[in-house]
Design a protein around this motif. Structure first.
Motif, PDB file in Angstrom:
ATOM      1  N   VAL A 189       0.873  -1.082   0.213  1.00  0.00           N
ATOM      2  CA  VAL A 189       0.131   0.073  -0.081  1.00  0.00           C
ATOM      3  C   VAL A 189       0.817   1.149   0.034  1.00  0.00           C
ATOM      4  N   SER A 190       0.898   2.075  -1.106  1.00  0.00           N
ATOM      5  CA  SER A 190       1.679   3.101  -1.356  1.00  0.00           C
ATOM      6  C   SER A 190       1.691   4.078  -0.385  1.00  0.00           C
ATOM      7  N   ASN A 191       0.572   4.570   0.498  1.00  0.00           N
ATOM      8  CA  ASN A 191       0.568   5.619   1.334  1.00  0.00           C
ATOM      9  C   ASN A 191       0.564   5.242   2.587  1.00  0.00           C
ATOM     10  N   ARG A 192       1.020   4.268   3.003  1.00  0.00           N
ATOM     11  CA  ARG A 192       1.534   3.676   4.363  1.00  0.00           C
ATOM     12  C   ARG A 192       2.745   3.191   4.359  1.00  0.00           C
ATOM     13  N   THR A 193       3.350   3.204   5.648  1.00  0.00           N
ATOM     14  CA  THR A 193       4.693   3.290   5.849  1.00  0.00           C
ATOM     15  C   THR A 193       5.169   1.516   5.716  1.00  0.00           C
ATOM     16  N   VAL A 194       6.551   1.193   5.562  1.00  0.00           N
ATOM     17  CA  VAL A 194       6.888  -0.126   5.484  1.00  0.00           C
ATOM     18  C   VAL A 194       6.256  -0.937   6.770  1.00  0.00           C
ATOM     19  N   ARG A 195       6.460  -0.257   8.141  1.00  0.00           N
ATOM     20  CA  ARG A 195       5.926  -0.903   9.396  1.00  0.00           C
ATOM     21  C   ARG A 195       4.421  -1.171   9.130  1.00  0.00           C
ATOM     22  N   GLU A 196       3.550  -0.234   8.646  1.00  0.00           N
ATOM     23  CA  GLU A 196       2.288  -0.363   8.683  1.00  0.00           C
ATOM     24  C   GLU A 196       1.836  -1.508   7.619  1.00  0.00           C
ATOM     25  N   ASN A 197       2.586  -1.466   6.611  1.00  0.00           N
ATOM     26  CA  ASN A 197       2.250  -2.757   5.595  1.00  0.00           C
ATOM     27  C   ASN A 197       2.451  -4.147   5.938  1.00  0.00           C
ATOM     28  N   LEU A 198       3.525  -4.109   6.828  1.00  0.00           N
ATOM     29  CA  LEU A 198       3.864  -5.347   7.592  1.00  0.00           C
ATOM     30  C   LEU A 198       2.797  -5.681   8.486  1.00  0.00           C
ATOM     31  N   LEU A 199       2.025  -4.723   8.975  1.00  0.00           N
ATOM     32  CA  LEU A 199       1.162  -5.124  10.125  1.00  0.00           C
ATOM     33  C   LEU A 199      -0.300  -5.025   9.486  1.00  0.00           C
ATOM     34  N   LEU A 200      -0.570  -4.728   8.231  1.00  0.00           N
ATOM     35  CA  LEU A 200      -1.828  -4.787   8.089  1.00  0.00           C
ATOM     36  C   LEU A 200      -2.788  -5.763   8.176  1.00  0.00           C
ATOM     37  N   THR A 201      -2.306  -7.039   7.781  1.00  0.00           N
ATOM     38  CA  THR A 201      -3.041  -8.204   8.095  1.00  0.00           C
ATOM     39  C   THR A 201      -3.564  -8.271   9.389  1.00  0.00           C
ATOM     40  N   ARG A 202      -2.551  -8.231  10.518  1.00  0.00           N
ATOM     41  CA  ARG A 202      -2.855  -8.348  11.861  1.00  0.00           C
ATOM     42  C   ARG A 202      -3.960  -6.949  12.309  1.00  0.00           C
ATOM     43  N   PHE A 203      -3.752  -5.850  11.633  1.00  0.00           N
ATOM     44  CA  PHE A 203      -4.595  -4.747  12.001  1.00  0.00           C
ATOM     45  C   PHE A 203      -6.109  -5.222  11.796  1.00  0.00           C
ATOM     46  N   TYR A 204      -6.200  -5.939  10.448  1.00  0.00           N
ATOM     47  CA  TYR A 204      -7.489  -6.423   9.857  1.00  0.00           C
ATOM     48  C   TYR A 204      -8.131  -7.401  10.789  1.00  0.00           C
ATOM     49  N   HIS A 205      -7.289  -8.464  11.146  1.00  0.00           N
ATOM     50  CA  HIS A 205      -7.860  -9.592  11.826  1.00  0.00           C
ATOM     51  C   HIS A 205      -7.863  -9.430  13.162  1.00  0.00           C
ATOM     52  N   GLU A 206      -6.907  -8.525  13.758  1.00  0.00           N
ATOM     53  CA  GLU A 206      -6.986  -8.315  15.258  1.00  0.00           C
ATOM     54  C   GLU A 206      -7.895  -7.029  15.526  1.00  0.00           C
ATOM     55  N   ASN A 207      -8.282  -6.290  14.842  1.00  0.00           N
ATOM     56  CA  ASN A 207      -8.848  -5.038  14.899  1.00  0.00           C
ATOM     57  C   ASN A 207      -8.323  -4.280  16.183  1.00  0.00           C
ATOM     58  N   ASP A 208      -7.314  -3.890  15.795  1.00  0.00           N
ATOM     59  CA  ASP A 208      -6.397  -3.271  16.918  1.00  0.00           C
ATOM     60  C   ASP A 208      -5.003  -2.484  15.987  1.00  0.00           C
ATOM     61  N   LEU A 209      -5.002  -1.049  15.969  1.00  0.00           N
ATOM     62  CA  LEU A 209      -4.165  -0.410  15.534  1.00  0.00           C
ATOM     63  C   LEU A 209      -3.081   0.009  16.286  1.00  0.00           C
ATOM     64  N   SER A 210      -3.105  -0.530  17.325  1.00  0.00           N
ATOM     65  CA  SER A 210      -1.865  -0.060  18.310  1.00  0.00           C
ATOM     66  C   SER A 210      -0.752  -1.170  18.493  1.00  0.00           C
ATOM     67  N   ILE A 211      -0.971  -2.390  17.743  1.00  0.00           N
ATOM     68  CA  ILE A 211      -0.209  -3.585  18.000  1.00  0.00           C
ATOM     69  C   ILE A 211       1.255  -3.105  16.957  1.00  0.00           C
ATOM     70  N   ASP A 212       2.200  -3.719  17.374  1.00  0.00           N
ATOM     71  CA  ASP A 212       3.543  -3.452  16.610  1.00  0.00           C
ATOM     72  C   ASP A 212       4.159  -4.920  16.120  1.00  0.00           C
ATOM     73  N   LEU A 213       5.042  -4.809  15.444  1.00  0.00           N
ATOM     74  CA  LEU A 213       5.836  -5.947  15.136  1.00  0.00           C
ATOM     75  C   LEU A 213       6.049  -7.095  16.167  1.00  0.00           C
ATOM     76  N   ASP A 214       5.763  -8.323  15.879  1.00  0.00           N
ATOM     77  CA  ASP A 214       6.325  -9.189  16.746  1.00  0.00           C
ATOM     78  C   ASP A 214       7.722  -9.434  16.915  1.00  0.00           C
ATOM     79  N   GLU A 215       8.231 -10.107  18.022  1.00  0.00           N
ATOM     80  CA  GLU A 215       9.572 -10.306  18.193  1.00  0.00           C
ATOM     81  C   GLU A 215      10.170 -11.111  16.915  1.00  0.00           C
ATOM     82  N   THR A 216       9.622 -11.995  16.354  1.00  0.00           N
ATOM     83  CA  THR A 216      10.157 -12.704  15.074  1.00  0.00           C
ATOM     84  C   THR A 216      10.368 -11.819  14.003  1.00  0.00           C
TER      85      THR A 216
END
Length: 227
Positions: A97-124
């Motif tokens: 997604v061009s208007n999102r950061t790399v970090r946000e792109n890596l988290l988009l699937t979790r944002f959608y399925h967990e319905n939580d925009l506050s999460i960050d990258l997991d340890e792995t």
């Protein structure tokens, strides 16, 4: 105890490559847990199309799908989302997604399925980004990355889904097929954890990893053990 179902099973498959009159067919195509399958095709673009079909991104000319023991209706996009989430697909036609950061792109699937925009990258995933040299790129937009770094990022995004099936087109274009490459090492760890992997590669070291071979040749799709 009942046997474990295949990860992906397609019956009566007919693949019609774009812009060509030839077709490929298979009565029964089965990908099991732990399979590592290298594709060989009459034309490289045919392998890409097959990978897209396996990822449920394209519909074949004909075919009945089962994923992890359940039927898949390719006409029902919303119900296919749960299947797409369990399939990793890395190829040059992938996008972010061009208007999102790399970090946000890596988290988009979790944002959608967990319905939580506050999460960050997991340890792995955070460690994989660090080892792949992407830590300084996490707050950039995809357009600021060169093609190789972009493909590395997409690979990490798809691996972060913890897929049951990983599909990769020419990994040598964005990772080093050596023990020193973080993404390659993570791919090998996925194989050891019984993730099924199907790939097309022109790199002999990568092709040597294939325990089985999927061929698209003379109108037929076959999977056989590697010699």
């Amino acid at each position: 105890m009942q046997p474990t179902p295949p990860i992906l099973e397609i019956t009566d498959l007919v693949l019609a490559p774009f812009g060509r009159q030839t077709t490929y067919g298979a009565d029964h195509l089965k990908i099991a847990r732990g399979d590592v399958i290298a594709i060989e095709a009459d034309a490289a673009l045919d392998s890409r199309q097959l990978l897209r079909v396996l990822a449920t991104l394209d519909r074949p000319e004909k075919g009945r799908f089962r994923f992890d023991g359940s039927d898949v209706d390719l006409d029902d996009y919303r119900r296919c989302l749960a299947v797409k989430r369990r399939i990793g697909y890395v190829a040059p036609d992938c996008a972010m997604v061009s208007n999102r950061t790399v970090r946000e792109n890596l988290l988009l699937t979790r944002f959608y399925h967990e319905n939580d925009l506050s999460i960050d990258l997991d340890e792995t995933m955070a460690l994989l980004c660090k080892d792949a040299g992407l830590s300084d790129d996490l707050n950039r937009r995809p357009s600021e990355l060169n093609d190789s770094v972009l493909m590395k990022t997409i690979a990490i995004r798809e691996m972060g889904k913890r897929p049951l099936l990983m599909l990769i087109d020419r990994p040598e274009n964005f990772i080093q097929i050596t023990p020193d490459d973080a993404i390659f090492n993570h791919l090998k760890n996925m194989v050891q954890s019984k993730t099924a992997v199907v790939f097309f590669s022109n790199n002999e070291k990568m092709s040597d990893l294939g325990r089985r071979q999927l061929t698209l040749h003379n109108g037929t799709i076959r999977i056989m053990d590697s010699q």
